[in-house]
Each structure stands twice: as structure tokens, then as C-alpha cells.
Design an enzyme around this catalytic site. Structure first.
Site, short mmCIF file in Angstrom:
data_model
loop_
_atom_site.label_atom_id
_atom_site.label_comp_id
_atom_site.label_asym_id
_atom_site.label_seq_id
_atom_site.Cartn_x
_atom_site.Cartn_y
_atom_site.Cartn_z
N ASP A 72 0.83 -1.20 0.00
CA ASP A 72 0.00 0.00 0.00
C ASP A 72 0.87 1.26 0.00
O ASP A 72 0.63 2.21 -0.76
CB ASP A 72 -0.92 -0.02 1.22
CG ASP A 72 -1.70 1.28 1.38
OD1 ASP A 72 -2.64 1.50 0.61
OD2 ASP A 72 -1.36 2.07 2.27
N GLU A 88 -2.22 -5.39 -3.45
CA GLU A 88 -1.21 -4.63 -2.71
C GLU A 88 -0.14 -5.55 -2.14
O GLU A 88 1.06 -5.19 -2.12
CB GLU A 88 -1.88 -3.86 -1.57
CG GLU A 88 -2.74 -2.70 -2.06
CD GLU A 88 -3.38 -1.93 -0.93
OE1 GLU A 88 -3.57 -0.71 -1.09
OE2 GLU A 88 -3.70 -2.54 0.11
#
Length: 226
Positions: free
Chosen positions: A44, A116
Site C-alpha cells: 500500500d 497490494e
């Protein structure tokens, strides 16, 4: 049958030196304590940086707020889930029995988290530059399509600001009905605006999206570009 990680590598355009990282990135927490949550956290942060850097270069005249809105659009969960589906990541996910039974392979949050986590795994496997190269390759069509026109505020925000500027009562959103199975629901919303005689309606695959569409319909009814 070919090794799943080798097939994943062809999908991603990246071959893992350490296949255990790829396996971990695809392992949902429903499988136990050894799962992809830490890789998701790492991915992320990397994704946000790479996209911010790409936008900074693409739009040298853009203000901070415009860049922030563009980045939010590109890194939101819905977009990540779309990218994951384009890569058929659901084929490779490792889920616990409960998630398997409830259709976890198609759940947007699980797909977005895995996407992610894959970024985090590539970073640990090869470093920043190969990771950046893959992210930009996956995002290139979306980056190419972006313009600063995409930085306008969402319909709910614009409707609220329009009404506030006229000292009118704020809109009220009412859930009318929800149709479909849990994994494919459709929400129907009415937006009640004091300046309009009848509510405006909107629908979408989430309540939030339905409210945005109802607000857009209200803006059109008010004669404001939606």
C-alpha cells in the site's frame, strides 16, 4: 499442469526469485496467522508513492489537491480490485474454508488486498525499481487516460456545496431497496433536495455509489453540470 506461481508470473509480467513471497502474498488471513497482511501494508505504501510520483511528473502544473484526488481515484479499493480481476488474481488466492464457501474469491476487499500484497512481495524479492516498473506497466492505460478534468469533486460533495451556497437544507439520502445476492447486490437510493419537488434516484453496486449517482441526478435536475 504448470506451477501456479509460474503462471502467476506470466500474468504479472514478473518472475519471483523467491516463490514463497508470492505464495504469502496470495494467502488470506482466513488461512491462519501466516498471511498477506504485512505485505499488504508494505505494498500500500509503495503503491501510493509510485502513483504520486507518476502523477507529479505527468501533471507539472497541477495543484496539491488535484494530485491528491487523482491519486485517491487510482489507489482506491475498487480500482485495485479491477486490476486484480484483469490479472485473474482470484485464480491464485489461498482462502480458508469459510471464505471459500462465501465466495471470497470475488470479494473486492480480498482482491484489492492481494494486489497490494503482490506489490510488497515484488519489492522484497527484487527491490524498488522492478516494483515501480511493474506498477507503472499495470497502470499505464489508466494513467494515459487521466486528465485534470478528473479532479472535480464527487457529486455528493458538489451537491452539498451547491445547497450550502444557497443556504438551503442539506440533501437527505434514503435507501429504497437492495436487490441481488450478497456478492452482487444492487442498491437503490432516493435523494431528497429541498429545492426540488421530487426526489432524484440513483442505483449502484454499493450504497456509496448509489448515493453518488442520486446526487448526480439531483445536480442535473437543478441545472448544474453533474
Amino acid at each position: 499442469m504448470s506451477n501456479p506461481i509460474e503462471r502467476l508470473g506470466r500474468v504479472l509480467g514478473y518472475r519471483f526469485a523467491d516463490e514463497s513471497l508470492a505464495e504469502l502474498a496470495l494467502t488470506h488471513r482466513s488461512c491462519g496467522a501466516r498471511n498477506n497482511e504485512r505485505l499488504e501494508f508494505l505494498g500500500d505504501s509503495i503503491l501510493n508513492f509510485v502513483i504520486a510520483d507518476a502523477l507529479f511528473s505527468k501533471f507539472p502544473e497541477a495543484a496539491e489537491g488535484q494530485l491528491s484526488r487523482l491519486r485517491a481515484r487510482l489507489v482506491k479499493g475498487v480500482t485495485l480490485a479491477e486490476l486484480a480481476r484483469e490479472m485473474d488474481l482470484s485464480e491464485f488466492l489461498r482462502l480458508g474454508a469459510g471464505e471459500l464457501k462465501s465466495g471470497g474469491f470475488n470479494r473486492k476487499s480480498i482482491l484489492a488486498d492481494a494486489f497490494e500484497a503482490i506489490i510488497g512481495a515484488i519489492y522484497l524479492d527484487a527491490g524498488m525499481e522492478p516494483c515501480r516498473e511493474r506498477i507503472l506497466a499495470w497502470y499505464q492505460p489508466r494513467l494515459d487516460d487521466l486528465t485534470l478534468d478528473d479532479t472535480r469533486k464527487d457529486p455528493k460533495t458538489r451537491l452539498q456545496e451547491y445547497l450550502q451556497s444557497r443556504r438551503a437544507e442539506l440533501p437527505k439520502y434514503h435507501l429504497i431497496k437492495v436487490e441481488g445476492e450478497a456478492h452482487a447486490q444492487q442498491f437503490y437510493i432516493d435523494c431528497e433536495v429541498a429545492l426540488l419537488t421530487t426526489p432524484s434516484s440513483g442505483s449502484g453496486k454499493s450504497r456509496r455509489l448509489a448515493e453518488q449517482n442520486a446526487a448526480a441526478a439531483a445536480l442535473l435536475a437543478l441545472g448544474v453540470e453533474a
